[in-house]
Design a protein around this motif. Structure first.
Motif, PDB file in Angstrom:
ATOM      1  N   GLU A   1      -4.525  -3.995   8.733  1.00 50.52           N
ATOM      2  CA  GLU A   1      -5.330  -3.260   9.717  1.00 50.52           C
ATOM      3  C   GLU A   1      -5.029  -1.759   9.723  1.00 50.52           C
ATOM      4  OE1 GLU A   1      -1.915  -5.270  12.009  1.00 50.52           O
ATOM      5  OE2 GLU A   1      -3.334  -5.889  10.475  1.00 50.52           O
ATOM      6  N   ASN A   2      -3.964  -1.360   9.033  1.00 49.90           N
ATOM      7  CA  ASN A   2      -3.616   0.060   8.947  1.00 49.90           C
ATOM      8  C   ASN A   2      -3.920   0.659   7.581  1.00 49.90           C
ATOM      9  OD1 ASN A   2      -2.673   0.149  11.599  1.00 49.90           O
ATOM     10  ND2 ASN A   2      -0.677  -0.609  10.989  1.00 49.90           N
ATOM     11  N   MET A   3      -4.649  -0.106   6.749  1.00 50.04           N
ATOM     12  CA  MET A   3      -5.000   0.350   5.410  1.00 50.04           C
ATOM     13  C   MET A   3      -6.468   0.776   5.380  1.00 50.04           C
ATOM     14  SD  MET A   3      -3.138  -2.653   3.188  1.00 50.04           S
ATOM     15  CE  MET A   3      -3.400  -1.937   1.581  1.00 50.04           C
ATOM     16  N   LEU A   4      -6.697   1.995   4.969  1.00 51.13           N
ATOM     17  CA  LEU A   4      -8.049   2.506   4.760  1.00 51.13           C
ATOM     18  C   LEU A   4      -8.236   2.700   3.260  1.00 51.13           C
ATOM     19  CD1 LEU A   4      -7.884   5.294   7.465  1.00 51.13           C
ATOM     20  CD2 LEU A   4      -9.044   3.102   7.690  1.00 51.13           C
ATOM     21  N   THR A   5      -9.436   2.428   2.758  1.00 48.74           N
ATOM     22  CA  THR A   5      -9.670   2.528   1.329  1.00 48.74           C
ATOM     23  C   THR A   5     -10.911   3.357   1.046  1.00 48.74           C
ATOM     24  OG1 THR A   5      -8.736   0.319   1.044  1.00 48.74           O
ATOM     25  CG2 THR A   5      -9.992   1.203  -0.794  1.00 48.74           C
ATOM     26  N   ILE A   6     -10.783   4.257   0.077  1.00 47.73           N
ATOM     27  CA  ILE A   6     -11.920   4.974  -0.490  1.00 47.73           C
ATOM     28  C   ILE A   6     -11.949   4.576  -1.954  1.00 47.73           C
ATOM     29  CG2 ILE A   6     -12.910   7.213  -1.108  1.00 47.73           C
ATOM     30  CD1 ILE A   6     -11.480   8.399   1.330  1.00 47.73           C
ATOM     31  N   GLN A   7     -13.079   4.063  -2.400  1.00 49.43           N
ATOM     32  CA  GLN A   7     -13.201   3.630  -3.786  1.00 49.43           C
ATOM     33  C   GLN A   7     -14.127   4.556  -4.556  1.00 49.43           C
ATOM     34  OE1 GLN A   7     -14.472  -0.484  -3.079  1.00 49.43           O
ATOM     35  NE2 GLN A   7     -12.517  -1.134  -3.950  1.00 49.43           N
ATOM     36  N   CYS A   8     -13.731   4.863  -5.792  1.00 51.29           N
ATOM     37  CA  CYS A   8     -14.574   5.660  -6.683  1.00 51.29           C
ATOM     38  C   CYS A   8     -14.197   5.315  -8.117  1.00 51.29           C
ATOM     39  CB  CYS A   8     -14.407   7.148  -6.409  1.00 51.29           C
ATOM     40  SG  CYS A   8     -12.760   7.780  -6.702  1.00 51.29           S
ATOM     41  N   TYR A   9     -15.032   5.667  -9.056  1.00 52.26           N
ATOM     42  CA  TYR A   9     -14.705   5.408 -10.453  1.00 52.26           C
ATOM     43  C   TYR A   9     -13.594   6.340 -10.861  1.00 52.26           C
ATOM     44  CZ  TYR A   9     -18.749   2.443 -10.916  1.00 52.26           C
ATOM     45  OH  TYR A   9     -19.633   1.426 -10.772  1.00 52.26           O
ATOM     46  N   GLY A  10     -12.534   5.770 -11.363  1.00 53.60           N
ATOM     47  CA  GLY A  10     -11.433   6.613 -11.823  1.00 53.60           C
ATOM     48  C   GLY A  10     -10.088   6.195 -11.292  1.00 53.60           C
ATOM     49  N   PRO A  11      -9.646   6.498 -10.160  1.00 57.62           N
ATOM     50  CA  PRO A  11     -10.173   7.412  -9.151  1.00 57.62           C
ATOM     51  C   PRO A  11     -10.018   8.864  -9.594  1.00 57.62           C
ATOM     52  CG  PRO A  11      -7.997   6.709  -8.516  1.00 57.62           C
ATOM     53  CD  PRO A  11      -8.340   5.988  -9.792  1.00 57.62           C
ATOM     54  N   VAL A  12     -10.909   9.703  -9.123  1.00 51.98           N
ATOM     55  CA  VAL A  12     -10.861  11.098  -9.533  1.00 51.98           C
ATOM     56  C   VAL A  12     -11.398  11.990  -8.419  1.00 51.98           C
ATOM     57  CG1 VAL A  12     -13.124  11.028 -10.655  1.00 51.98           C
ATOM     58  CG2 VAL A  12     -11.449  12.687 -11.408  1.00 51.98           C
ATOM     59  N   ILE A  13     -10.742  13.121  -8.238  1.00 50.11           N
ATOM     60  CA  ILE A  13     -11.244  14.167  -7.351  1.00 50.11           C
ATOM     61  C   ILE A  13     -11.501  15.360  -8.260  1.00 50.11           C
ATOM     62  CG2 ILE A  13     -10.735  15.713  -5.419  1.00 50.11           C
ATOM     63  CD1 ILE A  13      -8.779  13.584  -4.406  1.00 50.11           C
ATOM     64  N   SER A  14     -12.754  15.623  -8.555  1.00 47.68           N
ATOM     65  CA  SER A  14     -13.060  16.708  -9.471  1.00 47.68           C
ATOM     66  C   SER A  14     -13.240  18.037  -8.753  1.00 47.68           C
ATOM     67  CB  SER A  14     -14.310  16.381 -10.291  1.00 47.68           C
ATOM     68  OG  SER A  14     -15.383  16.103  -9.433  1.00 47.68           O
ATOM     69  N   ASN A  15     -13.458  17.980  -7.444  1.00 49.61           N
ATOM     70  CA  ASN A  15     -13.685  19.200  -6.686  1.00 49.61           C
ATOM     71  C   ASN A  15     -12.892  19.135  -5.384  1.00 49.61           C
ATOM     72  OD1 ASN A  15     -14.687  21.288  -5.101  1.00 49.61           O
ATOM     73  ND2 ASN A  15     -16.828  20.854  -5.558  1.00 49.61           N
ATOM     74  N   PRO A  16     -11.990  20.100  -5.152  1.00 48.24           N
ATOM     75  CA  PRO A  16     -11.193  20.055  -3.925  1.00 48.24           C
ATOM     76  C   PRO A  16     -12.017  20.229  -2.646  1.00 48.24           C
ATOM     77  CG  PRO A  16     -10.574  21.934  -5.296  1.00 48.24           C
ATOM     78  CD  PRO A  16     -11.625  21.174  -6.023  1.00 48.24           C
ATOM     79  N   TYR A  17     -13.287  20.580  -2.780  1.00 52.53           N
ATOM     80  CA  TYR A  17     -14.164  20.713  -1.617  1.00 52.53           C
ATOM     81  C   TYR A  17     -15.396  19.828  -1.761  1.00 52.53           C
ATOM     82  CZ  TYR A  17     -11.001  24.367  -0.381  1.00 52.53           C
ATOM     83  OH  TYR A  17      -9.854  25.041  -0.054  1.00 52.53           O
TER      84      TYR A  17
END
Length: 166
Positions: free
Chosen positions: A32-48
């Motif tokens: 109940e304290n776990m939040l998940t964001i899923q994406c291919y990779g995972p990758v953050i290509s842009n800090p904004y």
């Protein structure tokens, strides 16, 4: 209840993997304290970009205290599928390669193939550093990368820590 178990954690994971129980076991975070964001990779290509925006909102709205960027050791099947699809777009790829090399210095890789098939460890390390050094992420938020390797049937974890600049 252990204070450590009560803290909220955000997991940035690959869209094709379901590691909830494994991550719960490794981190001692209750489901109940776990939040998940899923994406291919995972990758953050842009800090904004949108993914980073979601991370920042989760930090403040959900009171996230830890962030884990989770990936697997290089997935050759995914790379092969991407390369097969790209063969049908050779002219577009040549144009993009030219732009990557001559017009867009923010791209760290020299070709489209290198950009799409970046090494898992490098990609996760880059994401950890983008989150850790982001001006809107509080200093008390812990950021870690985890690379899961399932070679022998047992997951082995390689932790990636942020690069601290002085």
């Amino acid at each position: 209840m252990n204070l450590e178990q009560a803290q909220k954690a955000l997991f940035l994971t690959d869209i094709e993997c379901d590691w909830h129980s494994l991550l719960q076991e490794i981190t001692n975070i209750l489901p109940e304290n776990m939040l998940t964001i899923q994406c291919y990779g995972p990758v953050i290509s842009n800090p904004y970009g949108d993914i980073m925006r979601s991370i920042i909102i989760a930090i403040y709205q959900e009171k996230v205290e830890e962030i884990y960027v989770v990936g697997t050791k290089n997935s050759e099947a995914l790379s092969a599928n991407v390369l097969i699809e790209l063969d049908s777009m050779k002219e577009k790829i040549r144009t993009l390669d030219y732009l990557f090399q001559h017009s867009r210095p923010e791209f760290l890789r020299g070709t489209v193939h290198e950009w799409l098939n970046e090494n898992s460890h490098d990609r996760i390390e880059k994401c950890v550093n983008i989150i850790y050094h982001h001006p809107l992420v509080p200093q008390n938020v812990k950021v870690r990368g985890l690379i899961i390797d399932h070679e022998d049937g047992k997951p082995s974890i390689v932790e990636v820590s942020p690069q601290v600049t002085v």
